[in-house]
Design a protein around this motif. Structure first.
Motif, PDB file in Angstrom:
ATOM      1  N   GLY A 179      17.830  11.230   9.442  1.00  0.00           N
ATOM      2  CA  GLY A 179      17.501  10.698  10.754  1.00  0.00           C
ATOM      3  C   GLY A 179      17.937   9.251  10.925  1.00  0.00           C
ATOM      4  O   GLY A 179      18.647   8.679  10.094  1.00  0.00           O
ATOM      5  N   THR A 180      17.495   8.672  12.031  1.00  0.00           N
ATOM      6  CA  THR A 180      17.853   7.300  12.391  1.00  0.00           C
ATOM      7  C   THR A 180      16.592   6.478  12.575  1.00  0.00           C
ATOM      8  O   THR A 180      15.611   6.950  13.174  1.00  0.00           O
ATOM      9  CB  THR A 180      18.668   7.280  13.696  1.00  0.00           C
ATOM     10  N   SER A 181      16.616   5.276  12.046  1.00  0.00           N
ATOM     11  CA  SER A 181      15.475   4.382  12.226  1.00  0.00           C
ATOM     12  C   SER A 181      15.294   4.082  13.709  1.00  0.00           C
ATOM     13  O   SER A 181      16.228   3.609  14.382  1.00  0.00           O
ATOM     14  CB  SER A 181      15.688   3.084  11.449  1.00  0.00           C
ATOM     15  N   THR A 183      19.535   6.701   5.739  1.00  0.00           N
ATOM     16  CA  THR A 183      20.232   6.618   4.447  1.00  0.00           C
ATOM     17  C   THR A 183      20.828   5.230   4.219  1.00  0.00           C
ATOM     18  O   THR A 183      20.823   4.716   3.095  1.00  0.00           O
ATOM     19  CB  THR A 183      21.342   7.678   4.357  1.00  0.00           C
ATOM     20  N   ASP A 184      21.323   4.603   5.296  1.00  0.00           N
ATOM     21  CA  ASP A 184      21.864   3.249   5.152  1.00  0.00           C
ATOM     22  C   ASP A 184      20.748   2.238   4.881  1.00  0.00           C
ATOM     23  O   ASP A 184      20.919   1.300   4.086  1.00  0.00           O
ATOM     24  CB  ASP A 184      22.617   2.845   6.423  1.00  0.00           C
ATOM     25  N   VAL A 185      19.621   2.429   5.538  1.00  0.00           N
ATOM     26  CA  VAL A 185      18.476   1.536   5.324  1.00  0.00           C
ATOM     27  C   VAL A 185      18.022   1.614   3.871  1.00  0.00           C
ATOM     28  O   VAL A 185      17.771   0.580   3.218  1.00  0.00           O
ATOM     29  CB  VAL A 185      17.317   1.898   6.270  1.00  0.00           C
ATOM     30  N   LEU A 186      17.914   2.836   3.342  1.00  0.00           N
ATOM     31  CA  LEU A 186      17.466   3.006   1.955  1.00  0.00           C
ATOM     32  C   LEU A 186      18.515   2.500   0.971  1.00  0.00           C
ATOM     33  O   LEU A 186      18.177   1.870  -0.030  1.00  0.00           O
ATOM     34  CB  LEU A 186      17.168   4.485   1.682  1.00  0.00           C
ATOM     35  N   ALA A 187      19.783   2.779   1.247  1.00  0.00           N
ATOM     36  CA  ALA A 187      20.852   2.369   0.326  1.00  0.00           C
ATOM     37  C   ALA A 187      20.930   0.854   0.201  1.00  0.00           C
ATOM     38  O   ALA A 187      21.245   0.329  -0.880  1.00  0.00           O
ATOM     39  CB  ALA A 187      22.188   2.927   0.803  1.00  0.00           C
ATOM     40  N   ALA A 188      20.623   0.142   1.282  1.00  0.00           N
ATOM     41  CA  ALA A 188      20.695  -1.321   1.239  1.00  0.00           C
ATOM     42  C   ALA A 188      19.597  -1.927   0.381  1.00  0.00           C
ATOM     43  O   ALA A 188      19.786  -2.991  -0.221  1.00  0.00           O
ATOM     44  CB  ALA A 188      20.622  -1.876   2.668  1.00  0.00           C
ATOM     45  N   ARG A 189      18.455  -1.262   0.303  1.00  0.00           N
ATOM     46  CA  ARG A 189      17.308  -1.819  -0.418  1.00  0.00           C
ATOM     47  C   ARG A 189      17.063  -1.157  -1.776  1.00  0.00           C
ATOM     48  O   ARG A 189      16.318  -1.688  -2.590  1.00  0.00           O
ATOM     49  CB  ARG A 189      16.049  -1.687   0.447  1.00  0.00           C
ATOM     50  N   MET A 190      17.672  -0.005  -1.998  1.00  0.00           N
ATOM     51  CA  MET A 190      17.427   0.740  -3.226  1.00  0.00           C
ATOM     52  C   MET A 190      17.783  -0.030  -4.498  1.00  0.00           C
ATOM     53  O   MET A 190      17.034   0.021  -5.484  1.00  0.00           O
ATOM     54  CB  MET A 190      18.180   2.075  -3.184  1.00  0.00           C
ATOM     55  N   MET A 233      10.841 -10.007  -2.154  1.00  0.00           N
ATOM     56  CA  MET A 233      12.072  -9.282  -2.446  1.00  0.00           C
ATOM     57  C   MET A 233      12.233  -8.134  -1.440  1.00  0.00           C
ATOM     58  O   MET A 233      11.322  -7.321  -1.283  1.00  0.00           O
ATOM     59  CB  MET A 233      12.057  -8.753  -3.882  1.00  0.00           C
ATOM     60  N   PRO A 234      13.370  -8.060  -0.768  1.00  0.00           N
ATOM     61  CA  PRO A 234      13.566  -7.051   0.285  1.00  0.00           C
ATOM     62  C   PRO A 234      13.936  -5.671  -0.266  1.00  0.00           C
ATOM     63  O   PRO A 234      15.031  -5.149  -0.014  1.00  0.00           O
ATOM     64  CB  PRO A 234      14.704  -7.642   1.120  1.00  0.00           C
ATOM     65  N   GLY A 235      13.031  -5.065  -1.019  1.00  0.00           N
ATOM     66  CA  GLY A 235      13.286  -3.749  -1.590  1.00  0.00           C
ATOM     67  C   GLY A 235      12.679  -2.641  -0.767  1.00  0.00           C
ATOM     68  O   GLY A 235      12.265  -2.827   0.390  1.00  0.00           O
ATOM     69  N   LEU A 236      12.593  -1.458  -1.350  1.00  0.00           N
ATOM     70  CA  LEU A 236      12.047  -0.300  -0.651  1.00  0.00           C
ATOM     71  C   LEU A 236      10.560  -0.465  -0.362  1.00  0.00           C
ATOM     72  O   LEU A 236      10.062   0.036   0.646  1.00  0.00           O
ATOM     73  CB  LEU A 236      12.279   0.962  -1.480  1.00  0.00           C
ATOM     74  N   GLY A 237       9.840  -1.144  -1.244  1.00  0.00           N
ATOM     75  CA  GLY A 237       8.424  -1.371  -1.010  1.00  0.00           C
ATOM     76  C   GLY A 237       8.182  -2.224   0.221  1.00  0.00           C
ATOM     77  O   GLY A 237       7.293  -1.937   1.038  1.00  0.00           O
ATOM     78  N   VAL A 240      12.051   6.494   8.799  1.00  0.00           N
ATOM     79  CA  VAL A 240      12.208   5.690   7.584  1.00  0.00           C
ATOM     80  C   VAL A 240      11.096   6.007   6.592  1.00  0.00           C
ATOM     81  O   VAL A 240      11.338   6.110   5.380  1.00  0.00           O
ATOM     82  CB  VAL A 240      12.227   4.185   7.923  1.00  0.00           C
ATOM     83  N   ILE A 241       9.870   6.172   7.092  1.00  0.00           N
ATOM     84  CA  ILE A 241       8.757   6.522   6.216  1.00  0.00           C
ATOM     85  C   ILE A 241       9.025   7.858   5.528  1.00  0.00           C
ATOM     86  O   ILE A 241       8.787   8.005   4.320  1.00  0.00           O
ATOM     87  CB  ILE A 241       7.443   6.577   7.015  1.00  0.00           C
ATOM     88  N   GLN A 242       9.543   8.819   6.280  1.00  0.00           N
ATOM     89  CA  GLN A 242       9.875  10.118   5.697  1.00  0.00           C
ATOM     90  C   GLN A 242      10.977   9.986   4.647  1.00  0.00           C
ATOM     91  O   GLN A 242      10.914  10.606   3.587  1.00  0.00           O
ATOM     92  CB  GLN A 242      10.327  11.087   6.794  1.00  0.00           C
ATOM     93  N   GLY A 243      11.973   9.172   4.951  1.00  0.00           N
ATOM     94  CA  GLY A 243      13.048   8.969   3.978  1.00  0.00           C
ATOM     95  C   GLY A 243      12.553   8.337   2.687  1.00  0.00           C
ATOM     96  O   GLY A 243      12.974   8.721   1.588  1.00  0.00           O
ATOM     97  N   LEU A 244      11.648   7.384   2.818  1.00  0.00           N
ATOM     98  CA  LEU A 244      11.061   6.756   1.636  1.00  0.00           C
ATOM     99  C   LEU A 244      10.242   7.749   0.834  1.00  0.00           C
ATOM    100  O   LEU A 244      10.285   7.754  -0.410  1.00  0.00           O
ATOM    101  CB  LEU A 244      10.189   5.574   2.053  1.00  0.00           C
ATOM    102  N   ALA A 245       9.502   8.618   1.524  1.00  0.00           N
ATOM    103  CA  ALA A 245       8.711   9.639   0.826  1.00  0.00           C
ATOM    104  C   ALA A 245       9.616  10.586   0.051  1.00  0.00           C
ATOM    105  O   ALA A 245       9.324  10.955  -1.097  1.00  0.00           O
ATOM    106  CB  ALA A 245       7.858  10.407   1.824  1.00  0.00           C
TER     107      ALA A 245
END
Length: 313
Positions: free
Chosen positions: A78-80, A88-95, A262-266, A280-285
């Motif tokens: 999905g899209t934020s 996926t881009d949001v998670l990849a940047a912070r992963m 620190m701008p991570g996933l948390g 985004v919450i679903q993607g993190l889960a």
């Protein structure tokens, strides 16, 4: 071994579905709405309803979930709704930030915890009891308190390490390393103490077994007994504990990222929860669940390599 992998993968599918549904439902029950977060407190009820309709947030919850699930099966999380970027881009940047914290902390835990536990068990006596007392004391200290004391002493007073921020490895390897020292050390210190306690206990239990007494009676070198037999037999429970510790580290990174800026996933999880950004919450889960599944899969495979009887069962 292949059968173990296949069974774990098949069990992972319903687990992912259940967790994603639970997260979706809990996210929808949080106070407020996405439209309220975007428009602010001064928005009228009509504008809020209009924006919710535009975003699709007014549809039945199950309809929203199955729409998301259909895309997730195809690799689209999905899209934020807040930033407009693909999840996926949001998670990849912070992963990389979160994985750097968790993986390096795990290495510290394994090396320090297992080494200290083995030395305490083999040497025994006052050293062994002292190590256990210190480990219990360290384990009992709150991690957020240790983090603040470490930041005050080594960051503010001594200025050895930065107290906030993150530097990518590509920009500066040395800056990347120094930005991780404090959060990684704090994150791994308490868990190292736990692994040391478990390692010492398992090593002592193996040392009291009959086969060790027989080997020593037959004149086998003590170092060979320790590393080839005692350590191998104690490795199973230690490995299980390490896998559970890593799962706990994934949650611990959320706190460390908040304390050390620190701008991570948390950090992203906290922000997305506050703005009701459900995609985004679903993607993190999905990410955190997948990490747990992978960790336990690797643990099962390693158990099988250490003890083929585990695979046979």
């Amino acid at each position: 071994m292949l059968g173990v992998v296949v069974r774990r993968v098949l069990l992972a599918i319903p687990l992912m579905l259940v967790i994603s549904l639970v997260v979706f439902v809990l996210g929808s029950l949080a106070p407020g709405s996405l439209a309220e977060s975007i428009l602010g407190r001064g928005a009228t009820l009509e504008k809020i309803k209009e924006l919710n309709a535009t975003l699709g947030a007014d549809r039945p919850l199950l309809v929203q979930y199955f729409t998301w699930l259909k895309g997730a099966v195809q690799g689209d999380l999905g899209t934020s709704i807040v930033s407009g970027r693909p999840v996926t881009d949001v998670l990849a940047a912070r992963m990389p930030i979160t994985l750097s914290l968790a993986v390096i902390a795990l290495l510290l835990i394994i090396v320090l915890g297992v080494a200290v536990g083995m030395v305490a068990a083999v040497r025994g006596g006052a050293l062994g009891r002292g190590v256990e007392i210190v480990a219990v004391l360290i384990r009992g200290l709150p991690s957020f308190w240790i983090a603040m004391i470490a930041a005050l002493i080594f960051g503010v007073n001594l200025r050895w390490f930065p107290v906030s921020g993150y530097v990518t490895f590509g920009d500066s390897p040395s800056g990347w390393a120094t930005s991780l020292v404090l959060p990684v050390t704090v994150l791994g210190l308490g868990e190292s103490a736990l692994v040391a306690i478990v390692t010492r206990a398992e090593m002592l239990a193996a040392m009291r077994s009959d086969y060790v007494r027989s080997l020593r009676a037959n004149g086998y070198p003590w170092k060979r007994i320790v590393f080839k037999h005692i350590a191998k037999n104690a490795a199973g429970p230690i490995l299980t504990m390490v896998s559970l510790v890593f799962v706990g580290l994934l949650g611990g990174t959320i706190l460390m990222e908040q304390i050390f800026g620190m701008p991570g996933l948390g950090t992203q999880m906290v922000l997305s929860t506050g703005t009701h950004d459900l995609p985004v919450i679903q993607g993190l889960a999905v990410f955190y669940t997948a990490m747990v599944i992978v960790v336990f899969l690797i643990t099962d495979i390693t158990h099988g390599l250490l003890n083929p009887k585990v695979v046979a069962r």
